[in-house]
Scaffold this motif. Structure first.
Motif, PDB file in Angstrom:
ATOM      1  N   GLY A 136       3.429  21.051   3.616  1.00 54.66           N
ATOM      2  CA  GLY A 136       3.172  19.784   3.206  1.00 54.66           C
ATOM      3  C   GLY A 136       2.312  18.720   3.701  1.00 54.66           C
ATOM      4  O   GLY A 136       2.230  18.320   5.383  1.00 54.66           O
ATOM      5  N   VAL A 137       1.222  17.643   2.968  1.00 56.56           N
ATOM      6  CA  VAL A 137       0.231  16.085   3.300  1.00 56.56           C
ATOM      7  C   VAL A 137       0.486  15.015   2.808  1.00 56.56           C
ATOM      8  O   VAL A 137       0.955  15.762   1.168  1.00 56.56           O
ATOM      9  CB  VAL A 137      -1.252  17.536   3.276  1.00 56.56           C
ATOM     10  CG1 VAL A 137      -1.233  18.400   4.186  1.00 56.56           C
ATOM     11  CG2 VAL A 137      -1.906  17.294   1.667  1.00 56.56           C
ATOM     12  N   GLY A 138       1.038  14.409   3.227  1.00 53.59           N
ATOM     13  CA  GLY A 138       1.279  13.627   2.881  1.00 53.59           C
ATOM     14  C   GLY A 138       0.210  11.783   3.708  1.00 53.59           C
ATOM     15  O   GLY A 138      -0.532  12.071   4.365  1.00 53.59           O
ATOM     16  N   LEU A 139       0.481  10.507   2.934  1.00 51.74           N
ATOM     17  CA  LEU A 139      -0.310   9.606   2.915  1.00 51.74           C
ATOM     18  C   LEU A 139       0.845   8.605   3.863  1.00 51.74           C
ATOM     19  O   LEU A 139       1.941   8.049   2.141  1.00 51.74           O
ATOM     20  CB  LEU A 139      -0.976   9.246   1.834  1.00 51.74           C
ATOM     21  CG  LEU A 139      -1.367   7.782   2.273  1.00 51.74           C
ATOM     22  CD1 LEU A 139      -2.761   7.733   2.735  1.00 51.74           C
ATOM     23  CD2 LEU A 139      -2.650   7.591   0.850  1.00 51.74           C
ATOM     24  N   ILE A 150      -2.608  -0.918   2.335  1.00 48.84           N
ATOM     25  CA  ILE A 150      -3.492   0.195   2.759  1.00 48.84           C
ATOM     26  C   ILE A 150      -3.289   0.966   3.425  1.00 48.84           C
ATOM     27  O   ILE A 150      -2.204   1.537   3.576  1.00 48.84           O
ATOM     28  CB  ILE A 150      -4.297  -1.000   4.531  1.00 48.84           C
ATOM     29  CG1 ILE A 150      -2.869  -0.842   5.117  1.00 48.84           C
ATOM     30  CG2 ILE A 150      -4.437  -1.736   3.807  1.00 48.84           C
ATOM     31  CD1 ILE A 150      -3.406  -1.576   5.748  1.00 48.84           C
ATOM     32  N   ASP A 151      -4.159   2.137   3.424  1.00 49.05           N
ATOM     33  CA  ASP A 151      -4.191   3.480   3.851  1.00 49.05           C
ATOM     34  C   ASP A 151      -4.131   3.828   4.834  1.00 49.05           C
ATOM     35  O   ASP A 151      -5.081   3.487   6.013  1.00 49.05           O
ATOM     36  CB  ASP A 151      -5.075   4.809   2.806  1.00 49.05           C
ATOM     37  CG  ASP A 151      -4.851   4.868   1.752  1.00 49.05           C
ATOM     38  OD1 ASP A 151      -4.450   3.924   1.304  1.00 49.05           O
ATOM     39  OD2 ASP A 151      -6.133   5.176   1.120  1.00 49.05           O
ATOM     40  N   VAL A 152      -3.144   4.021   5.537  1.00 51.26           N
ATOM     41  CA  VAL A 152      -2.558   3.930   6.858  1.00 51.26           C
ATOM     42  C   VAL A 152      -3.705   5.109   7.925  1.00 51.26           C
ATOM     43  O   VAL A 152      -4.146   4.909   8.687  1.00 51.26           O
ATOM     44  CB  VAL A 152      -2.218   3.532   8.033  1.00 51.26           C
ATOM     45  CG1 VAL A 152      -1.708   3.281   9.594  1.00 51.26           C
ATOM     46  CG2 VAL A 152      -1.262   1.910   7.362  1.00 51.26           C
ATOM     47  N   TYR A 153      -3.000   6.569   7.590  1.00 50.45           N
ATOM     48  CA  TYR A 153      -2.769   7.647   8.122  1.00 50.45           C
ATOM     49  C   TYR A 153      -2.627   8.553   6.967  1.00 50.45           C
ATOM     50  O   TYR A 153      -1.722   8.807   6.454  1.00 50.45           O
ATOM     51  CB  TYR A 153      -2.430   7.638   9.713  1.00 50.45           C
ATOM     52  CG  TYR A 153      -0.989   7.413   9.171  1.00 50.45           C
ATOM     53  CD1 TYR A 153      -0.034   8.605   9.168  1.00 50.45           C
ATOM     54  CD2 TYR A 153      -0.541   6.376  10.085  1.00 50.45           C
ATOM     55  CE1 TYR A 153       1.214   8.828   9.485  1.00 50.45           C
ATOM     56  CE2 TYR A 153       0.638   6.780   9.915  1.00 50.45           C
ATOM     57  CZ  TYR A 153       2.222   7.757   9.918  1.00 50.45           C
ATOM     58  OH  TYR A 153       3.721   6.848   9.853  1.00 50.45           O
ATOM     59  N   ALA A 154      -3.284   9.328   7.290  1.00 53.98           N
ATOM     60  CA  ALA A 154      -2.466  10.825   6.568  1.00 53.98           C
ATOM     61  C   ALA A 154      -1.436  11.949   7.379  1.00 53.98           C
ATOM     62  O   ALA A 154      -1.941  12.085   8.478  1.00 53.98           O
ATOM     63  CB  ALA A 154      -4.283  11.793   6.236  1.00 53.98           C
ATOM     64  N   PHE A 155      -0.706  12.563   6.844  1.00 52.88           N
ATOM     65  CA  PHE A 155      -0.427  13.340   7.368  1.00 52.88           C
ATOM     66  C   PHE A 155       0.273  14.479   7.128  1.00 52.88           C
ATOM     67  O   PHE A 155      -0.283  14.926   5.701  1.00 52.88           O
ATOM     68  CB  PHE A 155       0.934  11.919   7.810  1.00 52.88           C
ATOM     69  CG  PHE A 155       2.114  12.232   6.858  1.00 52.88           C
ATOM     70  CD1 PHE A 155       3.273  13.380   6.769  1.00 52.88           C
ATOM     71  CD2 PHE A 155       2.112  11.390   6.647  1.00 52.88           C
ATOM     72  CE1 PHE A 155       3.991  13.613   5.324  1.00 52.88           C
ATOM     73  CE2 PHE A 155       3.363  10.996   5.220  1.00 52.88           C
ATOM     74  CZ  PHE A 155       3.932  11.946   5.218  1.00 52.88           C
ATOM     75  N   LEU A 200      -0.416  13.102  12.724  1.00 53.60           N
ATOM     76  CA  LEU A 200      -1.057  11.797  12.250  1.00 53.60           C
ATOM     77  C   LEU A 200      -2.815  11.885  11.811  1.00 53.60           C
ATOM     78  O   LEU A 200      -2.913  12.132  13.041  1.00 53.60           O
ATOM     79  CB  LEU A 200      -0.179  10.074  12.879  1.00 53.60           C
ATOM     80  CG  LEU A 200       1.085  10.588  12.355  1.00 53.60           C
ATOM     81  CD1 LEU A 200       1.632   9.286  13.317  1.00 53.60           C
ATOM     82  CD2 LEU A 200       2.361  10.928  11.101  1.00 53.60           C
ATOM     83  N   GLN A 201      -3.361  11.485  10.826  1.00 50.03           N
ATOM     84  CA  GLN A 201      -5.019  11.528  11.463  1.00 50.03           C
ATOM     85  C   GLN A 201      -5.125  10.084  11.048  1.00 50.03           C
ATOM     86  O   GLN A 201      -4.780   9.280   9.454  1.00 50.03           O
ATOM     87  CB  GLN A 201      -5.404  12.807  11.004  1.00 50.03           C
ATOM     88  CG  GLN A 201      -6.751  13.002  10.875  1.00 50.03           C
ATOM     89  CD  GLN A 201      -7.706  13.810  10.262  1.00 50.03           C
ATOM     90  OE1 GLN A 201      -7.121  14.804  10.577  1.00 50.03           O
ATOM     91  NE2 GLN A 201      -8.717  14.008  10.071  1.00 50.03           N
ATOM     92  N   ILE A 202      -5.583   9.093  12.093  1.00 47.86           N
ATOM     93  CA  ILE A 202      -5.993   7.822  11.216  1.00 47.86           C
ATOM     94  C   ILE A 202      -6.609   7.971  10.235  1.00 47.86           C
ATOM     95  O   ILE A 202      -8.345   8.479  10.107  1.00 47.86           O
ATOM     96  CB  ILE A 202      -6.591   7.270  12.716  1.00 47.86           C
ATOM     97  CG1 ILE A 202      -5.267   7.660  13.761  1.00 47.86           C
ATOM     98  CG2 ILE A 202      -6.297   5.758  11.993  1.00 47.86           C
ATOM     99  CD1 ILE A 202      -3.772   6.833  13.538  1.00 47.86           C
ATOM    100  N   VAL A 203      -7.027   7.067   9.847  1.00 50.22           N
ATOM    101  CA  VAL A 203      -7.298   6.667   8.655  1.00 50.22           C
ATOM    102  C   VAL A 203      -8.153   5.039   8.543  1.00 50.22           C
ATOM    103  O   VAL A 203      -9.289   4.661   8.106  1.00 50.22           O
ATOM    104  CB  VAL A 203      -7.117   6.765   6.828  1.00 50.22           C
ATOM    105  CG1 VAL A 203      -7.717   6.626   5.809  1.00 50.22           C
ATOM    106  CG2 VAL A 203      -6.717   8.250   6.679  1.00 50.22           C
ATOM    107  N   TYR A 204      -7.501   4.620   8.389  1.00 45.07           N
ATOM    108  CA  TYR A 204      -7.875   3.082   8.657  1.00 45.07           C
ATOM    109  C   TYR A 204      -8.461   2.370   9.783  1.00 45.07           C
ATOM    110  O   TYR A 204      -8.497   3.000  10.732  1.00 45.07           O
ATOM    111  CB  TYR A 204      -5.983   2.343   8.482  1.00 45.07           C
ATOM    112  CG  TYR A 204      -6.657   0.447   8.181  1.00 45.07           C
ATOM    113  CD1 TYR A 204      -7.018   0.159   7.262  1.00 45.07           C
ATOM    114  CD2 TYR A 204      -5.757  -0.558   9.346  1.00 45.07           C
ATOM    115  CE1 TYR A 204      -6.943  -1.142   7.094  1.00 45.07           C
ATOM    116  CE2 TYR A 204      -6.197  -1.723   9.394  1.00 45.07           C
ATOM    117  CZ  TYR A 204      -7.086  -2.142   8.252  1.00 45.07           C
ATOM    118  OH  TYR A 204      -7.055  -3.620   8.357  1.00 45.07           O
TER     119      TYR A 204
END
Length: 314
Positions: A136-139, A150-155, A200-204
């Motif tokens: 699964g994926v999330g935020l 704020i969106d920090v990272y998707a995971f 974790l994949q950084i978005v911010y």
């Protein structure tokens, strides 16, 4: 009929058709049925026999009818647009698929065999390290002073397929619906020595390594307290010290937190090994952030649970 009205006035008739209710209704009806009949016709030549008073009376009637027709046309067009938007599915919330993420891979714009976190557009590989399946994926969102999220990272949460199937001996006889309601099964996944990874994949765009370290001090620290009854400050410091100040985290950077065999928590940043710590308590505390009772993203937790059930029964 509009031209006929002009001709009656120019012949000197002593009544004003505009004041006749039936004629006004009919004129409005004609205008509504043919809303562009006035705009496309040439302007009539001035009639010297027509009094200024009658001109002043007729112009508002035409203007009123044209405005009404324009309003109806615009309302119809807007209604059609709204109806189209509501039926094309773009404004609807994502549906909760019963299939695991890796069983329904993205086919829209992302590379083959990836799954996309829908709120950020971040893509995750369906398989990691050769045999770990994406469940699964999330935020991860962070509230700032109670005013803004704020969106920090998707995971993405991964599990070793063969390790999950080790639980078949205990849970293999349960149906899908029974497994979904069996909290002991999910507790065992969290607690047992099963290989798992949270990527974790950084978005911010302005995320610093200090911010990451501070966030883990708070979140992982609270879990260590939850599961052990003490702060475990030394263990927490060993973990957070892996995130060194010189490390940069631009958008797109990845952090892998993996529970390896023997309850070893391995940390990587952009594929680079940062260090490993052997601690069952630390492994459980980190995974609890994403698949525990109070996860960062509840919808992601539900998807992970369905993925675990599917892996067990695969």
């Amino acid at each position: 009929m509009v031209l006929r009205a002009f001709s009656l006035k120019t012949r000197g008739l002593n009544f004003d058709l505009e004041r006749k209710p039936k004629f006004r209704s009919f004129l409005a009806m004609v205008s509504l049925r043919f809303p562009f009949s006035f705009s496309g016709s040439p302007n009539p030549l001035p009639n010297p026999n027509r009094s200024p008073r009658s001109s002043r009376r007729f112009s508002p009637a035409i203007a009123f009818a044209a405005a009404a027709a324009f309003g109806v046309g615009m309302s119809f067009a807007v209604g059609r647009k709204l109806s189209t938007n509501q039926t094309d599915g773009s404004a609807e919330k994502p549906s909760r698929s019963e299939a695991p993420v890796w069983a329904s891979l993205s086919l829209t714009g992302a590379p083959a065999e990836t799954a996309v976190e829908p709120r950020t557009g971040v893509a995750f590989p369906a398989v990691l390290d050769g045999s770990r399946r994406l469940l699964g994926v999330g935020l991860r969102r962070k509230n700032i002073l109670g005013l803004k999220n704020i969106d920090v990272y998707a995971f993405g949460v991964y599990a070793e397929e063969s390790d999950v199937q080790k639980l078949c001996e205990k849970y293999g006889s349960l149906s899908t619906s029974e497994l979904k309601e069996n909290q002991e099964f999910f507790a065992d996944v969290l607690d047992q020595d099963l290989r798992m990874t949270v990527r974790l994949q950084i978005v911010y765009g302005r995320l610093s390594i200090r911010s990451v370290r501070s966030a883990f001090e708070e979140s992982v620290g609270s879990r260590l307290q939850k599961f052990s009854g003490s702060k475990n400050e030394e263990l927490l410091k060993r973990f957070t010290s892996l995130f060194k100040d010189e490390q940069k985290l631009p958008p797109g950077s990845t952090i892998d937190l993996s529970r390896e065999e023997g309850y070893i928590l391995r940390t990587k940043i952009d594929g680079k090994e940062m260090g490993s710590i052997q601690s069952k308590l630390l492994c459980r505390s980190v995974l609890d952030l994403y698949i525990g009772d109070d996860p960062f993203d509840k919808l992601a937790k539900e998807n992970v649970d369905r993925g675990l059930v599917s892996l067990l029964q695969n």
